[in-house]
Design a protein around this motif. Structure first.
Motif, PDB file in Angstrom:
ATOM      1  N   LEU A  77      12.534  18.993  29.471  1.00  0.00           N
ATOM      2  CA  LEU A  77      13.610  19.932  29.196  1.00  0.00           C
ATOM      3  C   LEU A  77      13.352  20.661  27.895  1.00  0.00           C
ATOM      4  O   LEU A  77      12.829  20.084  26.941  1.00  0.00           O
ATOM      5  CB  LEU A  77      14.957  19.208  29.129  1.00  0.00           C
ATOM      6  CG  LEU A  77      15.626  18.913  30.470  1.00  0.00           C
ATOM      7  CD1 LEU A  77      14.777  18.023  31.346  1.00  0.00           C
ATOM      8  CD2 LEU A  77      16.986  18.332  30.250  1.00  0.00           C
ATOM      9  N   ARG A  78      13.745  21.916  27.883  1.00  0.00           N
ATOM     10  CA  ARG A  78      13.555  22.757  26.717  1.00  0.00           C
ATOM     11  C   ARG A  78      14.819  22.749  25.860  1.00  0.00           C
ATOM     12  O   ARG A  78      15.923  22.891  26.378  1.00  0.00           O
ATOM     13  CB  ARG A  78      13.251  24.178  27.177  1.00  0.00           C
ATOM     14  CG  ARG A  78      12.888  25.096  26.071  1.00  0.00           C
ATOM     15  CD  ARG A  78      12.517  26.481  26.604  1.00  0.00           C
ATOM     16  NE  ARG A  78      12.103  27.309  25.506  1.00  0.00           N
ATOM     17  CZ  ARG A  78      12.922  27.849  24.637  1.00  0.00           C
ATOM     18  NH1 ARG A  78      14.209  27.650  24.752  1.00  0.00           N
ATOM     19  NH2 ARG A  78      12.472  28.576  23.640  1.00  0.00           N
ATOM     20  N   ALA A  79      14.645  22.562  24.550  1.00  0.00           N
ATOM     21  CA  ALA A  79      15.732  22.682  23.572  1.00  0.00           C
ATOM     22  C   ALA A  79      16.862  21.692  23.819  1.00  0.00           C
ATOM     23  O   ALA A  79      18.037  22.048  23.799  1.00  0.00           O
ATOM     24  CB  ALA A  79      16.265  24.111  23.516  1.00  0.00           C
TER      25      ALA A  79
ATOM     26  N   LEU B 241       1.942  22.639  24.426  1.00  0.00           N
ATOM     27  CA  LEU B 241       3.033  23.576  24.677  1.00  0.00           C
ATOM     28  C   LEU B 241       2.959  23.956  26.152  1.00  0.00           C
ATOM     29  O   LEU B 241       2.096  24.723  26.570  1.00  0.00           O
ATOM     30  CB  LEU B 241       2.911  24.813  23.782  1.00  0.00           C
ATOM     31  CG  LEU B 241       3.895  25.950  24.007  1.00  0.00           C
ATOM     32  CD1 LEU B 241       5.340  25.479  23.888  1.00  0.00           C
ATOM     33  CD2 LEU B 241       3.608  27.097  23.057  1.00  0.00           C
ATOM     34  N   PHE B 242       3.835  23.358  26.951  1.00  0.00           N
ATOM     35  CA  PHE B 242       3.846  23.556  28.400  1.00  0.00           C
ATOM     36  C   PHE B 242       4.583  24.839  28.734  1.00  0.00           C
ATOM     37  O   PHE B 242       5.683  25.076  28.235  1.00  0.00           O
ATOM     38  CB  PHE B 242       4.542  22.373  29.085  1.00  0.00           C
ATOM     39  CG  PHE B 242       3.816  21.080  28.920  1.00  0.00           C
ATOM     40  CD1 PHE B 242       2.842  20.699  29.826  1.00  0.00           C
ATOM     41  CD2 PHE B 242       4.105  20.238  27.849  1.00  0.00           C
ATOM     42  CE1 PHE B 242       2.159  19.493  29.678  1.00  0.00           C
ATOM     43  CE2 PHE B 242       3.436  19.027  27.696  1.00  0.00           C
ATOM     44  CZ  PHE B 242       2.458  18.655  28.609  1.00  0.00           C
ATOM     45  N   VAL B 243       3.961  25.665  29.597  1.00  0.00           N
ATOM     46  CA  VAL B 243       4.562  26.932  29.992  1.00  0.00           C
ATOM     47  C   VAL B 243       4.395  27.145  31.497  1.00  0.00           C
ATOM     48  O   VAL B 243       3.485  26.586  32.113  1.00  0.00           O
ATOM     49  CB  VAL B 243       3.954  28.125  29.219  1.00  0.00           C
ATOM     50  CG1 VAL B 243       4.217  28.013  27.727  1.00  0.00           C
ATOM     51  CG2 VAL B 243       2.467  28.248  29.477  1.00  0.00           C
ATOM     52  N   ASP B 244       5.271  27.946  32.052  1.00  0.00           N
ATOM     53  CA  ASP B 244       5.170  28.339  33.454  1.00  0.00           C
ATOM     54  C   ASP B 244       4.837  29.815  33.597  1.00  0.00           C
ATOM     55  O   ASP B 244       4.907  30.372  34.686  1.00  0.00           O
ATOM     56  CB  ASP B 244       6.470  28.021  34.197  1.00  0.00           C
ATOM     57  CG  ASP B 244       6.599  26.546  34.519  1.00  0.00           C
ATOM     58  OD1 ASP B 244       5.566  25.850  34.601  1.00  0.00           O
ATOM     59  OD2 ASP B 244       7.739  26.082  34.684  1.00  0.00           O
ATOM     60  N   THR B 245       4.500  30.452  32.503  1.00  0.00           N
ATOM     61  CA  THR B 245       4.118  31.856  32.510  1.00  0.00           C
ATOM     62  C   THR B 245       2.612  31.954  32.277  1.00  0.00           C
ATOM     63  O   THR B 245       1.994  30.985  31.811  1.00  0.00           O
ATOM     64  CB  THR B 245       4.867  32.623  31.398  1.00  0.00           C
ATOM     65  OG1 THR B 245       4.608  31.982  30.143  1.00  0.00           O
ATOM     66  CG2 THR B 245       6.370  32.635  31.658  1.00  0.00           C
ATOM     67  N   PRO B 246       2.013  33.094  32.574  1.00  0.00           N
ATOM     68  CA  PRO B 246       0.568  33.222  32.346  1.00  0.00           C
ATOM     69  C   PRO B 246       0.204  33.001  30.882  1.00  0.00           C
ATOM     70  O   PRO B 246       0.924  33.439  29.978  1.00  0.00           O
ATOM     71  CB  PRO B 246       0.266  34.664  32.774  1.00  0.00           C
ATOM     72  CG  PRO B 246       1.367  35.018  33.715  1.00  0.00           C
ATOM     73  CD  PRO B 246       2.583  34.278  33.213  1.00  0.00           C
ATOM     74  N   LEU B 247      -0.907  32.321  30.678  1.00  0.00           N
ATOM     75  CA  LEU B 247      -1.381  32.065  29.319  1.00  0.00           C
ATOM     76  C   LEU B 247      -2.197  33.255  28.821  1.00  0.00           C
ATOM     77  O   LEU B 247      -2.869  33.921  29.611  1.00  0.00           O
ATOM     78  CB  LEU B 247      -2.256  30.809  29.295  1.00  0.00           C
ATOM     79  CG  LEU B 247      -1.537  29.501  29.601  1.00  0.00           C
ATOM     80  CD1 LEU B 247      -2.541  28.377  29.790  1.00  0.00           C
ATOM     81  CD2 LEU B 247      -0.574  29.162  28.480  1.00  0.00           C
TER      82      LEU B 247
ATOM     83  N   ILE C 161       4.471  30.981  18.030  1.00  0.00           N
ATOM     84  CA  ILE C 161       3.668  31.282  19.207  1.00  0.00           C
ATOM     85  C   ILE C 161       4.599  31.903  20.243  1.00  0.00           C
ATOM     86  O   ILE C 161       5.641  31.319  20.558  1.00  0.00           O
ATOM     87  CB  ILE C 161       3.027  29.989  19.759  1.00  0.00           C
ATOM     88  CG1 ILE C 161       2.185  29.325  18.673  1.00  0.00           C
ATOM     89  CG2 ILE C 161       2.205  30.266  21.005  1.00  0.00           C
ATOM     90  CD1 ILE C 161       1.739  27.911  19.019  1.00  0.00           C
ATOM     91  N   PRO C 162       4.259  33.076  20.784  1.00  0.00           N
ATOM     92  CA  PRO C 162       5.156  33.723  21.747  1.00  0.00           C
ATOM     93  C   PRO C 162       5.589  32.814  22.899  1.00  0.00           C
ATOM     94  O   PRO C 162       6.742  32.876  23.331  1.00  0.00           O
ATOM     95  CB  PRO C 162       4.334  34.913  22.251  1.00  0.00           C
ATOM     96  CG  PRO C 162       3.420  35.241  21.116  1.00  0.00           C
ATOM     97  CD  PRO C 162       3.084  33.905  20.499  1.00  0.00           C
ATOM     98  N   SER C 163       4.709  31.955  23.386  1.00  0.00           N
ATOM     99  CA  SER C 163       5.031  31.074  24.519  1.00  0.00           C
ATOM    100  C   SER C 163       6.116  30.053  24.195  1.00  0.00           C
ATOM    101  O   SER C 163       6.693  29.456  25.104  1.00  0.00           O
ATOM    102  CB  SER C 163       3.776  30.350  24.997  1.00  0.00           C
ATOM    103  OG  SER C 163       2.839  31.270  25.492  1.00  0.00           O
ATOM    104  N   GLU C 164       6.417  29.862  22.913  1.00  0.00           N
ATOM    105  CA  GLU C 164       7.478  28.916  22.533  1.00  0.00           C
ATOM    106  C   GLU C 164       8.841  29.352  23.060  1.00  0.00           C
ATOM    107  O   GLU C 164       9.723  28.518  23.250  1.00  0.00           O
ATOM    108  CB  GLU C 164       7.573  28.796  20.999  1.00  0.00           C
ATOM    109  CG  GLU C 164       6.418  28.094  20.357  1.00  0.00           C
ATOM    110  CD  GLU C 164       6.482  28.145  18.831  1.00  0.00           C
ATOM    111  OE1 GLU C 164       6.037  27.163  18.218  1.00  0.00           O
ATOM    112  OE2 GLU C 164       6.951  29.157  18.262  1.00  0.00           O
ATOM    113  N   LYS C 165       9.009  30.652  23.305  1.00  0.00           N
ATOM    114  CA  LYS C 165      10.308  31.177  23.739  1.00  0.00           C
ATOM    115  C   LYS C 165      10.707  30.673  25.125  1.00  0.00           C
ATOM    116  O   LYS C 165      11.887  30.557  25.420  1.00  0.00           O
ATOM    117  CB  LYS C 165      10.294  32.704  23.719  1.00  0.00           C
ATOM    118  CG  LYS C 165      10.196  33.262  22.326  1.00  0.00           C
ATOM    119  CD  LYS C 165      10.097  34.759  22.327  1.00  0.00           C
ATOM    120  CE  LYS C 165       9.907  35.250  20.903  1.00  0.00           C
ATOM    121  NZ  LYS C 165       9.485  36.636  20.840  1.00  0.00           N
ATOM    122  N   THR C 166       9.723  30.390  25.970  1.00  0.00           N
ATOM    123  CA  THR C 166      10.041  29.935  27.325  1.00  0.00           C
ATOM    124  C   THR C 166       9.455  28.562  27.638  1.00  0.00           C
ATOM    125  O   THR C 166       9.846  27.951  28.626  1.00  0.00           O
ATOM    126  CB  THR C 166       9.516  30.931  28.377  1.00  0.00           C
ATOM    127  OG1 THR C 166       8.100  31.085  28.205  1.00  0.00           O
ATOM    128  CG2 THR C 166      10.215  32.275  28.237  1.00  0.00           C
TER     129      THR C 166
END
Length: 171
Positions: free
Chosen positions: A8-10, A102-108, A146-151
């Motif tokens: 979970l985020r945040a 830093l786990f993301v579901d958007t393109p790296l 890091i921009p990816s931190e937002k999502t």
């Protein structure tokens, strides 16, 4: 049945987004997950499901939204993906509490430094569905953004390794 890890985020960070882990476990059960286990009070869940990753994410986000009244992002990975993150850690010789995935579901980004601000001595490497970040001086004083931190959502490698162990034991 697939063993999944949900991040979970945040949640429970800086006094905001409080969600007791006992309630989170109940929400996971209501989302159709079974054999639910939480790990430390920062929104980490290991559980089983016959459903797809997308379905698990959507069902859990829906349950959390209904309980909290706000949207909380959820990143879902299979047990084997989490184990693979541990194995691919490019900073494995560094202390696990100073390396974050830093786990993301958007393109790296092709260039891990793309859009990054505040970098000093930190190092960033691109993974498959995550960025690896090494904080040589710890995270307490960093100005790295890091921009990816937002999502996305980050966990230190000690936590990732423990989640991989719990998921492997869950089977």
């Amino acid at each position: 049945m697939t063993a999944y890890v949900a991040l979970l985020r945040a949640v429970n960070v800086g006094g905001t987004g409080k969600l007791p882990m006992t309630i989170l476990a109940e929400l996971c059960n209501a989302a159709g997950l079974s054999r639910v286990q939480t790990y430390i009070a920062s929104g980490n869940v290991v559980a089983h499901s016959d459903a797809s990753e997308d379905h698990v994410r959507t069902a859990l986000e829906h349950q959390i939204h209904a309980y909290c009244g706000k949207r909380i992002g959820v990143i879902v990975r299979t047990a084997s993906e989490i184990a693979d993150v541990v194995a691919r850690n490019p900073f494995r010789d560094m202390p696990g509490n100073r390396v974050m995935a830093l786990f993301v579901d958007t393109p790296l980004p092709a260039d891990p430094m793309e859009g990054v601000t505040g970098a000093k001595d930190e190092q960033i490497r691109v993974g498959k569905r995550e960025l690896f970040v090494f904080y040589p001086n710890g995270m307490g004083t960093t100005r790295l953004r890091i921009p990816s931190e937002k999502t996305g959502t980050a966990r230190n490698m000690n936590t990732v390794a423990r989640l991989a162990e719990i998921a492997a034991a869950l089977g």
